[in-house]
Design a protein around this motif. Structure first.
Motif, PDB file in Angstrom:
ATOM      1  N   VAL A 263      50.992  16.652  53.368  1.00 39.52           N
ATOM      2  CA  VAL A 263      51.331  18.062  53.134  1.00 39.52           C
ATOM      3  C   VAL A 263      51.012  18.853  54.392  1.00 39.52           C
ATOM      4  CG1 VAL A 263      51.040  20.038  51.604  1.00 39.52           C
ATOM      5  CG2 VAL A 263      50.661  17.732  50.719  1.00 39.52           C
ATOM      6  N   ASP A 264      52.044  19.364  55.072  1.00 41.99           N
ATOM      7  CA  ASP A 264      51.827  20.134  56.303  1.00 41.99           C
ATOM      8  C   ASP A 264      53.073  20.948  56.581  1.00 41.99           C
ATOM      9  OD1 ASP A 264      51.340  20.914  59.129  1.00 41.99           O
ATOM     10  OD2 ASP A 264      49.685  19.481  58.953  1.00 41.99           O
ATOM     11  N   ASP A 265      52.911  22.222  56.981  1.00 39.49           N
ATOM     12  CA  ASP A 265      54.078  23.058  57.244  1.00 39.49           C
ATOM     13  C   ASP A 265      54.644  22.846  58.641  1.00 39.49           C
ATOM     14  OD1 ASP A 265      51.745  24.226  58.281  1.00 39.49           O
ATOM     15  OD2 ASP A 265      52.694  26.192  58.389  1.00 39.49           O
ATOM     16  N   SER A 266      53.984  22.035  59.460  1.00 34.03           N
ATOM     17  CA  SER A 266      54.472  21.752  60.804  1.00 34.03           C
ATOM     18  C   SER A 266      55.314  20.486  60.784  1.00 34.03           C
ATOM     19  CB  SER A 266      53.300  21.582  61.777  1.00 34.03           C
ATOM     20  OG  SER A 266      53.756  21.023  62.994  1.00 34.03           O
ATOM     21  N   LEU A 267      56.571  20.592  61.181  1.00 37.91           N
ATOM     22  CA  LEU A 267      57.466  19.441  61.230  1.00 37.91           C
ATOM     23  C   LEU A 267      56.895  18.349  62.130  1.00 37.91           C
ATOM     24  CD1 LEU A 267      60.255  18.027  60.894  1.00 37.91           C
ATOM     25  CD2 LEU A 267      61.049  19.404  62.819  1.00 37.91           C
ATOM     26  N   THR A 268      56.379  18.755  63.294  1.00 35.92           N
ATOM     27  CA  THR A 268      55.869  17.774  64.247  1.00 35.92           C
ATOM     28  C   THR A 268      54.674  17.018  63.697  1.00 35.92           C
ATOM     29  OG1 THR A 268      56.496  19.410  65.921  1.00 35.92           O
ATOM     30  CG2 THR A 268      55.281  17.494  66.675  1.00 35.92           C
ATOM     31  N   VAL A 269      53.734  17.748  63.100  1.00 41.25           N
ATOM     32  CA  VAL A 269      52.534  17.100  62.559  1.00 41.25           C
ATOM     33  C   VAL A 269      52.911  16.173  61.409  1.00 41.25           C
ATOM     34  CG1 VAL A 269      50.350  17.510  61.371  1.00 41.25           C
ATOM     35  CG2 VAL A 269      51.014  18.969  63.284  1.00 41.25           C
ATOM     36  N   ARG A 270      53.796  16.644  60.522  1.00 40.85           N
ATOM     37  CA  ARG A 270      54.224  15.804  59.394  1.00 40.85           C
ATOM     38  C   ARG A 270      54.804  14.488  59.873  1.00 40.85           C
ATOM     39  NH1 ARG A 270      56.837  20.412  57.259  1.00 40.85           N
ATOM     40  NH2 ARG A 270      58.863  19.518  57.741  1.00 40.85           N
ATOM     41  N   GLU A 271      55.698  14.574  60.871  1.00 35.87           N
ATOM     42  CA  GLU A 271      56.369  13.365  61.330  1.00 35.87           C
ATOM     43  C   GLU A 271      55.402  12.442  62.062  1.00 35.87           C
ATOM     44  OE1 GLU A 271      59.046  12.570  60.248  1.00 35.87           O
ATOM     45  OE2 GLU A 271      59.761  10.927  61.486  1.00 35.87           O
ATOM     46  N   MET A 272      54.445  13.022  62.801  1.00 41.79           N
ATOM     47  CA  MET A 272      53.450  12.215  63.497  1.00 41.79           C
ATOM     48  C   MET A 272      52.627  11.409  62.486  1.00 41.79           C
ATOM     49  SD  MET A 272      52.209  11.436  66.429  1.00 41.79           S
ATOM     50  CE  MET A 272      50.737  10.777  67.208  1.00 41.79           C
TER      51      MET A 272
ATOM     52  N   VAL B  92      46.130  11.968  49.268  1.00 45.36           N
ATOM     53  CA  VAL B  92      46.801  13.173  49.754  1.00 45.36           C
ATOM     54  C   VAL B  92      46.159  13.580  51.069  1.00 45.36           C
ATOM     55  CG1 VAL B  92      47.269  15.622  49.337  1.00 45.36           C
ATOM     56  CG2 VAL B  92      47.419  14.001  47.448  1.00 45.36           C
ATOM     57  N   ILE B  93      46.992  13.806  52.095  1.00 45.32           N
ATOM     58  CA  ILE B  93      46.527  14.323  53.388  1.00 45.32           C
ATOM     59  C   ILE B  93      47.130  15.709  53.553  1.00 45.32           C
ATOM     60  CG2 ILE B  93      46.537  13.995  55.886  1.00 45.32           C
ATOM     61  CD1 ILE B  93      46.864  11.014  55.437  1.00 45.32           C
ATOM     62  N   THR B  94      46.277  16.721  53.749  1.00 41.31           N
ATOM     63  CA  THR B  94      46.781  18.099  53.785  1.00 41.31           C
ATOM     64  C   THR B  94      46.222  18.893  54.952  1.00 41.31           C
ATOM     65  OG1 THR B  94      46.974  20.176  52.550  1.00 41.31           O
ATOM     66  CG2 THR B  94      44.973  18.882  52.200  1.00 41.31           C
ATOM     67  N   ASP B  95      47.054  19.804  55.454  1.00 40.07           N
ATOM     68  CA  ASP B  95      46.632  20.799  56.438  1.00 40.07           C
ATOM     69  C   ASP B  95      45.889  21.912  55.694  1.00 40.07           C
ATOM     70  OD1 ASP B  95      46.382  22.246  58.771  1.00 40.07           O
ATOM     71  OD2 ASP B  95      48.409  23.050  58.728  1.00 40.07           O
ATOM     72  N   VAL B  96      45.274  22.834  56.437  1.00 44.36           N
ATOM     73  CA  VAL B  96      44.600  23.986  55.819  1.00 44.36           C
ATOM     74  C   VAL B  96      45.508  25.203  55.822  1.00 44.36           C
ATOM     75  CG1 VAL B  96      42.699  25.615  56.012  1.00 44.36           C
ATOM     76  CG2 VAL B  96      42.276  23.182  56.305  1.00 44.36           C
ATOM     77  N   ASP B  97      45.953  25.640  57.003  1.00 40.65           N
ATOM     78  CA  ASP B  97      46.743  26.865  57.111  1.00 40.65           C
ATOM     79  C   ASP B  97      48.208  26.573  56.827  1.00 40.65           C
ATOM     80  OD1 ASP B  97      44.605  27.593  59.791  1.00 40.65           O
ATOM     81  OD2 ASP B  97      44.672  28.713  57.907  1.00 40.65           O
ATOM     82  N   MET B  98      48.682  26.994  55.641  1.00 41.90           N
ATOM     83  CA  MET B  98      50.078  26.795  55.233  1.00 41.90           C
ATOM     84  C   MET B  98      50.538  28.015  54.434  1.00 41.90           C
ATOM     85  SD  MET B  98      50.142  22.793  54.000  1.00 41.90           S
ATOM     86  CE  MET B  98      48.847  23.036  52.801  1.00 41.90           C
ATOM     87  N   PRO B  99      51.857  28.287  54.445  1.00 46.13           N
ATOM     88  CA  PRO B  99      52.354  29.423  53.644  1.00 46.13           C
ATOM     89  C   PRO B  99      52.292  29.127  52.159  1.00 46.13           C
ATOM     90  CG  PRO B  99      54.170  28.201  54.624  1.00 46.13           C
ATOM     91  CD  PRO B  99      52.906  27.631  55.201  1.00 46.13           C
ATOM     92  N   ARG B 100      52.303  30.196  51.363  1.00 41.21           N
ATOM     93  CA  ARG B 100      52.345  30.181  49.888  1.00 41.21           C
ATOM     94  C   ARG B 100      51.055  29.668  49.260  1.00 41.21           C
ATOM     95  NH1 ARG B 100      57.743  28.185  47.184  1.00 41.21           N
ATOM     96  NH2 ARG B 100      57.295  26.194  48.176  1.00 41.21           N
ATOM     97  N   MET B 101      50.517  28.557  49.718  1.00 39.04           N
ATOM     98  CA  MET B 101      49.237  28.057  49.215  1.00 39.04           C
ATOM     99  C   MET B 101      48.591  27.241  50.331  1.00 39.04           C
ATOM    100  SD  MET B 101      48.394  25.309  46.174  1.00 39.04           S
ATOM    101  CE  MET B 101      49.066  26.287  44.830  1.00 39.04           C
TER     102      MET B 101
END
Length: 773
Positions: free
Chosen positions: A655-664, A697-706
C-alpha cells in the motif's frame, strides 16, 4: 493512469517510472499553486501539493536524483508553512515554486546521459532557485521572477507565422489573468461578509432538500393507506350485500319483530356507504394535493441550485477569439441554449472539460484561413456549443467545421504502440478507434510544444464527465469536422435511478449509466475459461454476479431467466446479474456520513418512495471491482463455489501512493517468489485487505484519504485481521514517528532508505518466512 492498479509495469526501468510519476505529480503541484494564487486559502490544494512533493521526493531518492530531492523537500516545507498560516502564497512566491516545478519536470525528462551535462550547464540557475525556495518566507515582496531553465537539447525554431502543432489530448495554457485593481484586497473582506460561507449554503441546501424529500416520501406513503381503504370499501360492500340478502330472507318470515330489526339494520348501511365513498374521494384529492405540493417543494429547492448555462461559458467566446488569433487562425464561437438551467455544481465541474474541448477544436481542428479557403470552406472557422434538456438529462454538443481526425492515423498509432494486434486494429470501427483518444497520454503528434506544456488530456475530460454520472462520445469525419456529445444529469441532488434487488437489499443504479435491462434465458448462457457469457448484439457479454461483487453471498441460479443490468462501455461492459428489477425512481441523494469514509462500490444513499433506504451504486468503482475479480480469477459462475485448495504461495499487499515506491517493492518481492497485490492509498488498501487473503501488509505512512497509521489501527482492531502482520515503510525515521507506528500495532518499522540492500526482504522473511509454504 490505468496501469497503477492492475497493469504490468515490469518492462519499465525505475527511471521510466520516475518520469511517469513526475509528470503526474508536477501537474498536481502546478494546478495547486495556480489554485492557491486564485483562492488564497484552498486547504485541499495545499494538502494535495504536500503529498505530491512528498511522493516526488521519495521517487527521486530511489533513482538517485538528489537535486530533485532537495527541491521537493524545500517545496514541502513551504507548503507546511502555508498550511499553518505562516506563509502566504502570493503570486511572486508562486512564481518561485513554479520555477522549482519546472526544474523537476525538466530533470525528469532527461536521459541518463544528459543529466550531468545539463546540471553543469544550469548549476547557477538551480542554485538560485533552490535558495529562493528555501528562503521563500523571508524574501521581501516583490520577489524577482525566477525564469525556468531552457529545455535540454532543443534547438530554437526560426520565427514563423504558422500555427504551432499540439498533440491530441493536450491543451495550451491560457494567459494569466490581469492583476486585480487597486483596492481589491480591501474589498475582499467586505464581499465575504456580504455573502454567507459556501459551506453554510451547502448545509442549508442539504437540509432543505432532505426535508422536501421527506415530505414527498410521506405523500407517497398515503397511497398504500388509500389502497387499504379501497380494500375496506370492497369488504364493506360484500357485508352490505349479505345484509340485504338476509333482510330479503327475513321478509318472507312471519316474525314482525325480526322483520323490523332486519329493516333497521339495512337502513343503517346506507349512510355508511355514502360516508366511505365521500371520504375516500376526499383522501384521494388530499393525496394529489400533497404530492403536488411536496414535488413543488423539491423542485423549488433544486431551483435554488440551478444556474443558466451562460454563467459558466460567458468567457468562452473571448477565449476562443484570443487563442485563435495567437495561433494565426480566425475562429468564432456560437453558443446556443444559454438560458438552459444547469446545477451550479455540475456547471462548475464541466467548465474545464468544455474549455479543453474548445481549445482542442481550435488547436487540432482548425486550419488558418488561407488553407480553409483553399479547400472550399469559409475563412472563418465556426465552433458551435449547444446546451439543452433532453429526456430529463442535460445534453451538451460541441461541433466544429475543422479538418476532423484521420482515423487511419489513429489505427497506425494503436498498432505502433502495441495497444492492439494489427489484425484486430484493422477491423476496428471508427467509433472504436476514436475511443483511444480518451486514453492517458495517447497522442497523434510526435512532440510537446511550449504552449501545451501544462495541459490536460481527453482522458481527464472523460473522467470528469464520468465522475458526474455522465457520458461523453465523439464523432469525426475527415475534412468535415469533429463532434462531441456530452450527456449529464440535470442535477446531482436528484438522480433518476433503476432500483434493483440483490439478496433482499435494494440498490439503485443511476439510469444514465445503465445501457440496457434484459432477461437472459439460462439456455443462452455459455461458459468459456470458467467465465459465463451470452450473446448481446453479436458481442460475447460477460455475466457478473452483483451479490458477489457487493460481497453479499452467492447468486442462486434456480430461475429459468436471469435479470440483468448492462453497465460500462467498450471492453469494460458487463452484464450485472441481480435478483429482481423493481423499476425507476427519482431519488433525492443523501451523502453518507463521512465517518464511514469512501465505501467501496457505493456513492451515496437515498430513500425510496415507500420510505425504505437504498444505496446508490458507484458504477465506475463497481467496474474497478469487477476488473479486480477478473484479474484475480475470482469471478464465480452465478453461485459461489468453494476454493479447490489453499494456495501454496504467500501473498503480500503493498500500500503506497507513490508509483515508483510501489513498483520497487513489488519487483523486490516478486523476485523472491511472493505473490504481490498493490493498493494506491489507505482507503484502497483497507478495501483490498478485507476482500483478500494476505500473509503480510506493507504500507507507507503519508497517503491521501487514509494514512498508514490509520490503516494499521483498523487492521489490528478487526476481529478477522488482527493477527495479520503489518510492516510500515516510511521516510520518517524519527524516534517519535517510529513509536507512533509501533504503538498503532505495526509489527515492523522500516525506512525507505533501506531499499538498495536486502533489508526489506530480510524483514519480510523475519515476519512471514519464505514465499512458499
Amino acid at each position: 493512469m490505468s496501469q497503477d492498479n492492475n497493469g504490468d509495469l515490469s518492462q519499465f526501468s525505475m527511471l521510466d517510472l520516475f518520469r511517469m510519476e513526475a509528470d503526474s505529480q508536477t501537474q498536481i503541484l502546478t494546478d495547486g499553486l495556480l489554485a492557491m494564487e486564485r483562492l488564497k486559502d484552498d486547504a485541499s490544494a495545499v494538502e494535495s501539493m504536500m503529498r505530491a512533493a512528498h511522493s516526488i521526493k521519495g521517487a527521486a531518492a530511489i533513482v538517485g536524483l538528489e537535486v530533485v530531492v532537495q527541491l521537493a523537500h524545500g517545496m514541502e516545507d513551504a507548503f507546511i508553512a502555508a498550511q499553518n498560516g505562516k506563509l502566504a502564497l502570493t503570486p511572486n512566491r508562486v512564481d518561485v515554486l513554479l520555477a522549482g516545478v519546472d526544474l523537476i519536470l525538466q530533470l525528469s525528462r532527461l536521459q541518463d546521459s544528459q543529466v550531468d551535462a545539463w546540471l553543469g550547464a544550469n548549476g547557477e540557475q538551480i542554485k538560485r532557485t533552490m535558495h529562493a525556495i528555501t528562503t521563500i518566507a523571508f524574501l521581501p515582496e516583490p520577489v524577482p521572477l525566477v525564469p525556468p531553465p531552457p529545455p535540454p537539447a532543443v534547438a530554437q525554431p526560426p520565427a514563423a507565422k504558422a500555427a504551432p502543432e499540439f498533440p491530441i489530448g493536450e491543451l495550451p495554457i491560457a494567459p494569466p489573468p490581469p492583476a486585480p485593481a487597486a483596492g481589491a484586497a480591501e474589498e475582499a473582506p467586505a464581499a465575504a461578509a456580504r455573502h454567507p460561507a459556501p459551506m453554510k449554503h451547502a448545509q442549508n441546501f442539504d437540509k432543505l432538500l432532505s426535508l422536501a424529500s421527506e415530505s414527498r416520501i410521506n405523500a407517497h406513503q398515503m397511497h398504500p393507506f388509500i389502497q387499504n381503504l379501497q380494500r375496506f370499501k370492497r369488504n364493506q360492500s360484500s357485508l352490505f350485500a349479505v345484509i340485504e340478502q338476509l333482510h330479503e330472507a327475513i321478509s318472507n318470515s312471519t316474525d314482525a319483530s325480526l322483520k323490523e330489526k332486519s329493516l333497521l339494520a339495512l337502513q343503517k348501511t346506507h349512510p355508511l356507504k355514502q360516508f366511505v365513498l365521500e371520504h375516500i374521494a376526499d383522501i384521494e384529492a388530499y393525496e394529489r394535493r400533497l404530492l403536488g405540493v411536496s414535488q413543488s417543494m423539491v423542485d423549488e429547492v433544486l431551483t435554488m441550485r440551478m444556474r443558466q448555462f451562460r454563467d459558466g461559458v460567458q468567457h468562452f467566446p473571448r477565449m476562443v477569439r484570443d487563442l485563435a488569433r495567437s495561433l494565426g487562425k480566425d475562429v468564432q464561437l456560437q453558443i446556443i441554449g444559454e438560458d438552459t438551467l444547469v446545477d451550479r455544481d455540475i456547471l462548475a465541474k464541466i467548465e474545464s472539460p468544455l474549455n479543453h474541448m474548445l481549445r482542442n477544436a481550435i488547436d487540432h481542428g482548425m486550419d488558418p484561413a488561407a488553407d480553409r479557403i483553399a479547400v472550399g470552406k469559409p475563412g472563418t472557422g465556426t465552433i458551435v456549443l449547444e446546451a439543452k434538456h433532453r429526456a430529463g438529462m442535460l445534453s451538451i454538443e460541441i461541433s466544429d467545421d475543422g479538418k476532423g481526425v484521420n482515423l487511419e492515423k489513429i489505427r497506425a498509432r494503436v498498432i505502433e504502440r502495441k495497444m492492439a494486434p494489427a489484425q484486430m486494429a484493422s477491423s476496428m470501427s471508427g467509433a472504436e478507434l476514436l475511443e483511444f483518444l480518451f486514453l492517458p497520454a495517447f497522442s497523434l503528434k510526435e512532440g510537446i510544444t511550449e504552449i501545451s506544456g501544462r495541459g490536460v488530456g481527453l482522458d481527464i475530460v472523460h473522467e470528469t464527465i464520468r465522475s458526474q454520472n455522465g457520458t461523453v462520445r465523439i464523432e469525426s469525419e475527415l475534412g468535415v469536422g469533429f463532434h462531441t456529445y456530452i450527456t449529464l444529469p440535470l442535477t446531482q441532488s436528484i438522480v433518476r435511478a433503476l432500483v434493483v434487488d440483490v439478496k433482499g437489499e435494494a440498490y439503485a443504479v443511476p439510469i444514465v449509466q445503465v445501457e440496457r435491462v434484459l432477461k437472459v434465458p439460462q439456455s443462452t448462457i455459455h461458459t468459456l475459461e470458467n467465465k459465463q457469457f451470452f450473446d448481446f448484439g453479436g458481442e460475447h457479454l460477460g455475466l457478473v454476479s452483483a451479490a458477489q461483487v457487493l460481497e453479499l453471498g452467492a447468486t442462486e441460479a434456480g430461475s429459468a431467466e436471469l435479470a440483468v443490468v448492462v453497465i460500462g462501455t467498450g471492453a469494460r461492459r458487463y452484464a450485472l446479474v441481480v435478483d429482481a428489477i423493481s423499476g425507476e425512481q427519482s431519488l433525492a441523494v443523501q451523502a453518507i456520513d463521512p465517518v464511514f469514509g469512501k465505501m467501496r462500490d457505493i456513492s451515496a444513499a437515498a430513500l425510496l418512495d415507500d420510505g425504505e433506504p437504498v444505496l446508490i451504486l458507484d458504477v465506475p468503482d463497481l467496474l474497478l471491482s469487477i476488473d479486480k475479480l477478473l484479474h484475480e480469477g475470482g469471478l464465480h459462475q452465478l453461485a459461489k463455489s468453494d476454493a479447490a485448495e489453499r494456495r501454496k504461495t504467500k501473498r503480500v499487499l503493498v500500500v503506497d501512493d507513490s508509483l515508483t515506491v510501489r513498483e520497487m517493492e513489488r519487483k523486490l518481492l516478486l523476485a523472491r517468489g511472493y505473490l504481490v497485490d498493490i493498493a494506491i492509498d489507505g482507503i484502497d488498501g483497507w478495501n483490498v485487505v478485507r476482500s483478500g487473503d494476505y500473509d503480510l501488509v506493507i504500507t507507507d505512512v503519508d497517503m491521501p484519504r487514509m494514512d498508514g497509521i490509520e490503516l494499521v489501527t483498523l487492521i489490528k482492531k478487526d476481529i478477522h485481521l488482527h493477527k495479520l502482520p503489518v510492516m510500515i515503510v516510511s521516510y520518517k525515521d524519527r524516534p517519535e514517528d517510529r513509536a507512533r507506528g509501533l504503538s498503532a500495532g505495526a509489527d515492523y518499522y522500516l525506512t525507505k532508505g533501506s531499499f538498495h540492500d536486502e533489508t526489506l526482504l530480510d524483514a519480510v522473511n523475519d515476519l512471514i518466512g519464505d514465499a512458499h509454504r
